[in-house]
Design a protein around this motif. Structure first.
Motif, PDB file in Angstrom:
ATOM      1  N   GLN A  63      12.634 -78.484 110.072  1.00 21.25           N
ATOM      2  CA  GLN A  63      11.352 -79.076 109.716  1.00 21.25           C
ATOM      3  C   GLN A  63      10.489 -78.000 109.072  1.00 21.25           C
ATOM      4  O   GLN A  63      10.787 -76.806 109.155  1.00 21.25           O
ATOM      5  CB  GLN A  63      10.644 -79.658 110.939  1.00 21.25           C
ATOM      6  N   GLY A  64       9.419 -78.437 108.432  1.00 20.51           N
ATOM      7  CA  GLY A  64       8.534 -77.464 107.819  1.00 20.51           C
ATOM      8  C   GLY A  64       7.350 -78.132 107.167  1.00 20.51           C
ATOM      9  O   GLY A  64       7.081 -79.314 107.373  1.00 20.51           O
ATOM     10  N   ASN A  65       6.630 -77.351 106.372  1.00 20.31           N
ATOM     11  CA  ASN A  65       5.477 -77.888 105.662  1.00 20.31           C
ATOM     12  C   ASN A  65       5.558 -77.507 104.190  1.00 20.31           C
ATOM     13  O   ASN A  65       6.261 -76.566 103.808  1.00 20.31           O
ATOM     14  CB  ASN A  65       4.168 -77.395 106.283  1.00 20.31           C
ATOM     15  N   MET A  66       4.840 -78.239 103.366  1.00 17.27           N
ATOM     16  CA  MET A  66       4.894 -78.014 101.933  1.00 17.27           C
ATOM     17  C   MET A  66       3.511 -78.237 101.322  1.00 17.27           C
ATOM     18  O   MET A  66       2.688 -78.992 101.846  1.00 17.27           O
ATOM     19  CB  MET A  66       5.881 -78.980 101.274  1.00 17.27           C
ATOM     20  N   VAL A  67       3.299 -77.547 100.197  1.00 16.72           N
ATOM     21  CA  VAL A  67       2.136 -77.780  99.347  1.00 16.72           C
ATOM     22  C   VAL A  67       2.645 -77.782  97.916  1.00 16.72           C
ATOM     23  O   VAL A  67       3.344 -76.853  97.496  1.00 16.72           O
ATOM     24  CB  VAL A  67       1.057 -76.689  99.508  1.00 16.72           C
ATOM     25  N   LEU A  68       2.321 -78.830  97.154  1.00 15.32           N
ATOM     26  CA  LEU A  68       2.801 -78.975  95.784  1.00 15.32           C
ATOM     27  C   LEU A  68       1.629 -79.230  94.852  1.00 15.32           C
ATOM     28  O   LEU A  68       0.692 -79.941  95.198  1.00 15.32           O
ATOM     29  CB  LEU A  68       3.770 -80.155  95.672  1.00 15.32           C
ATOM     30  N   GLN A  69       1.684 -78.636  93.673  1.00 17.50           N
ATOM     31  CA  GLN A  69       0.687 -78.928  92.648  1.00 17.50           C
ATOM     32  C   GLN A  69       1.354 -78.995  91.285  1.00 17.50           C
ATOM     33  O   GLN A  69       2.080 -78.082  90.891  1.00 17.50           O
ATOM     34  CB  GLN A  69      -0.420 -77.855  92.625  1.00 17.50           C
ATOM     35  N   ARG A  70       1.148 -80.083  90.568  1.00 20.64           N
ATOM     36  CA  ARG A  70       1.701 -80.228  89.236  1.00 20.64           C
ATOM     37  C   ARG A  70       0.936 -79.331  88.267  1.00 20.64           C
ATOM     38  O   ARG A  70      -0.263 -79.160  88.389  1.00 20.64           O
ATOM     39  CB  ARG A  70       1.587 -81.685  88.762  1.00 20.64           C
ATOM     40  N   PRO A  71       1.629 -78.735  87.278  1.00 19.73           N
ATOM     41  CA  PRO A  71       3.089 -78.814  87.093  1.00 19.73           C
ATOM     42  C   PRO A  71       3.807 -77.592  87.647  1.00 19.73           C
ATOM     43  O   PRO A  71       3.458 -76.454  87.358  1.00 19.73           O
ATOM     44  CB  PRO A  71       3.229 -78.850  85.565  1.00 19.73           C
ATOM     45  N   GLY A  72       4.782 -77.791  88.498  1.00 18.47           N
ATOM     46  CA  GLY A  72       5.732 -76.755  88.886  1.00 18.47           C
ATOM     47  C   GLY A  72       5.279 -75.722  89.880  1.00 18.47           C
ATOM     48  O   GLY A  72       5.930 -74.698  90.050  1.00 18.47           O
ATOM     49  N   GLN A  73       4.177 -75.968  90.605  1.00 20.01           N
ATOM     50  CA  GLN A  73       3.728 -75.000  91.612  1.00 20.01           C
ATOM     51  C   GLN A  73       3.969 -75.569  93.006  1.00 20.01           C
ATOM     52  O   GLN A  73       3.656 -76.727  93.271  1.00 20.01           O
ATOM     53  CB  GLN A  73       2.238 -74.705  91.431  1.00 20.01           C
ATOM     54  N   PHE A  74       4.520 -74.745  93.897  1.00 13.55           N
ATOM     55  CA  PHE A  74       4.793 -75.240  95.244  1.00 13.55           C
ATOM     56  C   PHE A  74       4.997 -74.085  96.221  1.00 13.55           C
ATOM     57  O   PHE A  74       5.313 -72.956  95.841  1.00 13.55           O
ATOM     58  CB  PHE A  74       6.014 -76.163  95.269  1.00 13.55           C
ATOM     59  N   ARG A  75       4.785 -74.409  97.480  1.00 13.31           N
ATOM     60  CA  ARG A  75       5.168 -73.545  98.607  1.00 13.31           C
ATOM     61  C   ARG A  75       5.858 -74.431  99.627  1.00 13.31           C
ATOM     62  O   ARG A  75       5.275 -75.391 100.128  1.00 13.31           O
ATOM     63  CB  ARG A  75       3.955 -72.846  99.229  1.00 13.31           C
ATOM     64  N   TRP A  76       7.126 -74.095  99.904  1.00 11.00           N
ATOM     65  CA  TRP A  76       7.979 -74.913 100.781  1.00 11.00           C
ATOM     66  C   TRP A  76       8.422 -74.007 101.922  1.00 11.00           C
ATOM     67  O   TRP A  76       9.218 -73.096 101.721  1.00 11.00           O
ATOM     68  CB  TRP A  76       9.170 -75.421  99.965  1.00 11.00           C
ATOM     69  N   HIS A  77       7.886 -74.235 103.119  1.00 15.06           N
ATOM     70  CA  HIS A  77       8.107 -73.339 104.246  1.00 15.06           C
ATOM     71  C   HIS A  77       8.846 -74.057 105.362  1.00 15.06           C
ATOM     72  O   HIS A  77       8.416 -75.103 105.844  1.00 15.06           O
ATOM     73  CB  HIS A  77       6.766 -72.825 104.779  1.00 15.06           C
TER      74      HIS A  77
END
Length: 211
Positions: A63-77
């Motif tokens: 399991q984890g958390n994520m933050v995404l922003q278009r276009p192409g930016q993300f943090r997937w932990h």
């Protein structure tokens, strides 16, 4: 551990019901997917991830958390004990494994076939250029199946499911039948996010691998 690293760079989702509408034309399906994605500039929330082999045997769960922003930016932990982190500023991708004390750095794959940027692109042109797309509907669920046109990809098919217009889950299937299922929950859409989350500061003492 390496299974989870591979899964993180691919991304996936599953739907739990049978859908029965005839597939739309590929271009129309790509445009419809693009329209759904383009409604969301930012997404933050939690995910659960399950990897199965071709026989259905569980290989890994996280399991984890994520933050995404278009276009192409993300943090997937991914949470401990299998902690890993995948970060992109839209140009560079960092893959950090604390257990190995190692970070891999590579350029963003502009074809979208190797990275989670697929979820962030609102471009029907890019989607239709790189994937064959089919769409199915059943009640409040819209289900898209994408098959890469290129041969050098990490998955054979990618399925994205939307419930009431919001992304709900995904599933990736690779050439040997391994499936990675990702379910999203506690989502917040189109809320301001800290852009500092989309850069990665390499910790001291960590080995850096450039690709």
């Amino acid at each position: 551990m390496r299974i989870l690293l591979k899964a993180l760079t691919r991304f996936s989702l599953a739907v739990g019901l049978v859908l029965s509408i005839v597939p739309a034309q590929a271009q129309d399906a790509a445009q419809r997917l693009s329209d759904l994605l383009s409604k969301t500039n930012t997404i933050s929330g939690r995910f659960s991830q399950l990897t199965l082999d071709a026989s259905g045997t569980q290989l890994q769960e996280a399991q984890g958390n994520m933050v995404l922003q278009r276009p192409g930016q993300f943090r997937w932990h991914t949470d401990p004990p299998l902690e890993q982190e995948l970060v992109s500023d839209g140009k560079t991708v960092w893959l950090y494994d604390p257990d190995l004390m190692q970070v891999t750095v590579q350029k963003m794959d502009q074809r979208l076939t190797h990275t989670p940027a697929l979820l962030l692109s609102g471009s029907a042109k890019q989607i239709s250029e790189n994937f064959e797309v089919e769409v199915f509907e059943g009640g409040t669920v819209v289900d898209f199946t994408l098959r890469p046109k290129a041969k050098d990809t990490l998955f054979d098919s990618l399925r994205l499911s939307f419930r009431n217009g919001v992304i709900n889950d995904m599933q990736l299937l690779d050439a040997v039948g391994q499936r990675t299922n990702i379910l999203f929950f506690e989502l917040e859409m189109n809320k301001p996010v800290d852009k500092k989350q989309f850069t990665f500061d390499v910790p001291k003492g960590v080995d850096v691998i450039q690709e």
